[in-house]
Design a protein around this motif. Sequence first.
Motif, mmCIF file in Angstrom:
data_model
loop_
_atom_site.group_PDB
_atom_site.id
_atom_site.type_symbol
_atom_site.label_atom_id
_atom_site.label_comp_id
_atom_site.label_asym_id
_atom_site.label_seq_id
_atom_site.Cartn_x
_atom_site.Cartn_y
_atom_site.Cartn_z
ATOM 1 N N PRO A 225 0.836 -1.205 0.000
ATOM 2 C CA PRO A 225 0.000 0.000 0.000
ATOM 3 C C PRO A 225 0.871 1.256 0.000
ATOM 4 N N VAL A 226 0.438 2.272 -0.720
ATOM 5 C CA VAL A 226 1.178 3.536 -0.796
ATOM 6 C C VAL A 226 1.452 4.094 0.595
ATOM 7 N N ALA A 227 0.501 3.897 1.502
ATOM 8 C CA ALA A 227 0.629 4.447 2.861
ATOM 9 C C ALA A 227 1.814 3.865 3.621
ATOM 10 N N ARG A 228 2.301 2.673 3.227
ATOM 11 C CA ARG A 228 3.432 2.055 3.927
ATOM 12 C C ARG A 228 4.731 2.136 3.138
ATOM 13 N N LEU A 229 4.690 2.758 1.974
ATOM 14 C CA LEU A 229 5.857 2.741 1.092
ATOM 15 C C LEU A 229 6.659 4.034 1.209
ATOM 16 N N ASP A 230 7.988 3.872 1.350
ATOM 17 C CA ASP A 230 8.889 5.018 1.266
ATOM 18 C C ASP A 230 10.119 4.588 0.465
ATOM 19 N N GLY A 231 11.010 5.534 0.203
ATOM 20 C CA GLY A 231 12.165 5.248 -0.631
ATOM 21 C C GLY A 231 13.049 4.152 -0.084
ATOM 22 N N GLN A 232 13.224 4.123 1.229
ATOM 23 C CA GLN A 232 14.082 3.117 1.848
ATOM 24 C C GLN A 232 13.487 1.721 1.680
ATOM 25 N N LEU A 233 12.168 1.607 1.897
ATOM 26 C CA LEU A 233 11.512 0.306 1.747
ATOM 27 C C LEU A 233 11.552 -0.137 0.288
ATOM 28 N N GLU A 234 11.333 0.794 -0.619
ATOM 29 C CA GLU A 234 11.376 0.457 -2.043
ATOM 30 C C GLU A 234 12.739 -0.121 -2.419
ATOM 31 N N GLU A 235 13.807 0.490 -1.935
ATOM 32 C CA GLU A 235 15.151 -0.008 -2.245
ATOM 33 C C GLU A 235 15.372 -1.405 -1.685
ATOM 34 N N ARG A 236 14.890 -1.655 -0.468
ATOM 35 C CA ARG A 236 15.008 -2.989 0.135
ATOM 36 C C ARG A 236 14.246 -4.036 -0.674
ATOM 37 N N VAL A 237 13.066 -3.672 -1.122
ATOM 38 C CA VAL A 237 12.249 -4.597 -1.916
ATOM 39 C C VAL A 237 12.947 -4.936 -3.220
ATOM 40 N N VAL A 238 13.438 -3.916 -3.904
ATOM 41 C CA VAL A 238 14.106 -4.142 -5.189
ATOM 42 C C VAL A 238 15.331 -5.030 -5.015
ATOM 43 N N GLN A 239 16.136 -4.771 -3.995
ATOM 44 C CA GLN A 239 17.324 -5.595 -3.754
ATOM 45 C C GLN A 239 16.950 -7.044 -3.455
ATOM 46 N N SER A 240 15.891 -7.227 -2.680
ATOM 47 C CA SER A 240 15.466 -8.596 -2.345
ATOM 48 C C SER A 240 14.934 -9.320 -3.570
ATOM 49 N N LEU A 241 14.202 -8.628 -4.423
ATOM 50 C CA LEU A 241 13.710 -9.258 -5.646
ATOM 51 C C LEU A 241 14.874 -9.641 -6.557
ATOM 52 N N ARG A 242 15.881 -8.789 -6.630
ATOM 53 C CA ARG A 242 17.053 -9.111 -7.446
ATOM 54 C C ARG A 242 17.785 -10.332 -6.892
ATOM 55 N N ARG A 243 17.902 -10.416 -5.569
ATOM 56 C CA ARG A 243 18.535 -11.600 -4.969
ATOM 57 C C ARG A 243 17.719 -12.854 -5.260
ATOM 58 N N SER A 244 16.411 -12.704 -5.275
ATOM 59 C CA SER A 244 15.540 -13.838 -5.577
ATOM 60 C C SER A 244 15.799 -14.363 -6.989
ATOM 61 N N VAL A 245 15.957 -13.444 -7.924
ATOM 62 C CA VAL A 245 16.260 -13.832 -9.302
ATOM 63 C C VAL A 245 17.590 -14.590 -9.367
ATOM 64 N N ASP A 246 18.580 -14.117 -8.625
ATOM 65 C CA ASP A 246 19.876 -14.804 -8.594
ATOM 66 C C ASP A 246 19.744 -16.209 -8.034
ATOM 67 N N GLN A 247 18.909 -16.366 -7.004
ATOM 68 C CA GLN A 247 18.681 -17.702 -6.420
ATOM 69 C C GLN A 247 18.034 -18.629 -7.441
ATOM 70 N N VAL A 248 17.056 -18.104 -8.160
ATOM 71 C CA VAL A 248 16.360 -18.915 -9.161
ATOM 72 C C VAL A 248 17.312 -19.296 -10.286
ATOM 73 N N ARG A 249 18.119 -18.347 -10.711
ATOM 74 C CA ARG A 249 19.073 -18.619 -11.788
ATOM 75 C C ARG A 249 20.036 -19.738 -11.384
#
Length: 258
Positions: A225-249
């Motif tokens: 939800p927009v109400a819980r999102l800030d720049g710091q959280l967005e960066e953490r999410v993106v990094q975690s998704l990228r790590r997930s892709v590396d795990q899958v690869r």
Amino acid sequence: MTSAEGFQPVKSAGRTLEVLEMLAASGGRRSLGDLARTLGIPKSSLHGILRTMIQRGWVEADDTGTRFGLGVRALQVGAAYLDTDDAVGLLTGVLDDLSRQFGETVHLGRLDGAHVVYTAKRESRHPLRLYSAIGRRLPAHATALGKALLAERADEVVDELVGALPTALTRHTITDLAALHADLAASRERGYAVDHEENTEGIVCFAVAVPLHAPAVDAISLSIPVARLDGQLEERVVQSLRRSVDQVRAARGLLTPT
């Protein structure tokens, strides 16, 4: 399997599948007349199809016997599809890990023509959350999952899939093809897609394509939800998704060859 060249579909089988697809998309029960008008099937023929499907458990009628919906056999077959799907099994740990990290809604989705279908989900632990359900089908251009997968494809393929007039789900949905191309180009460059309230007002989603096939057919998303999102959280999410892709690869060698 014979060649598709010269293939003539079996009319009764096609009609049966049309009934199942219509009932699955309806979100409720439909009358005989409504189904006949929508599908263009004569009532007499449709009545016989429905009776057969009811007998086999694929369709259920209400107490009046005049309105029809999916039966339990459809659920059993859908569940069997997910139970035997290699990608769903392989990505279970990745979805669980993302859910533990953020406590937000996590989805696995698969491209199905111009749409994306949820094949797995981890629920948010917060009261304010995105409503969704496994099996739900949404326009690919209006979701981060779908855009992550469309970004794997050439613009001309995207145009063929989504059509000239993409559907608007919210006031933020991208419905102009040139703007969609630009958004997908940005997704390719940064390695992930973003849905800025384009599917649901008040919800932002981030998604990455899963590198199990080329082009990818599955993607993972995290919805906040927009109400819980800030720049710091967005960066953490993106990094975690990228790590997930590396795990899958690293793990994709475990996937059964297709």
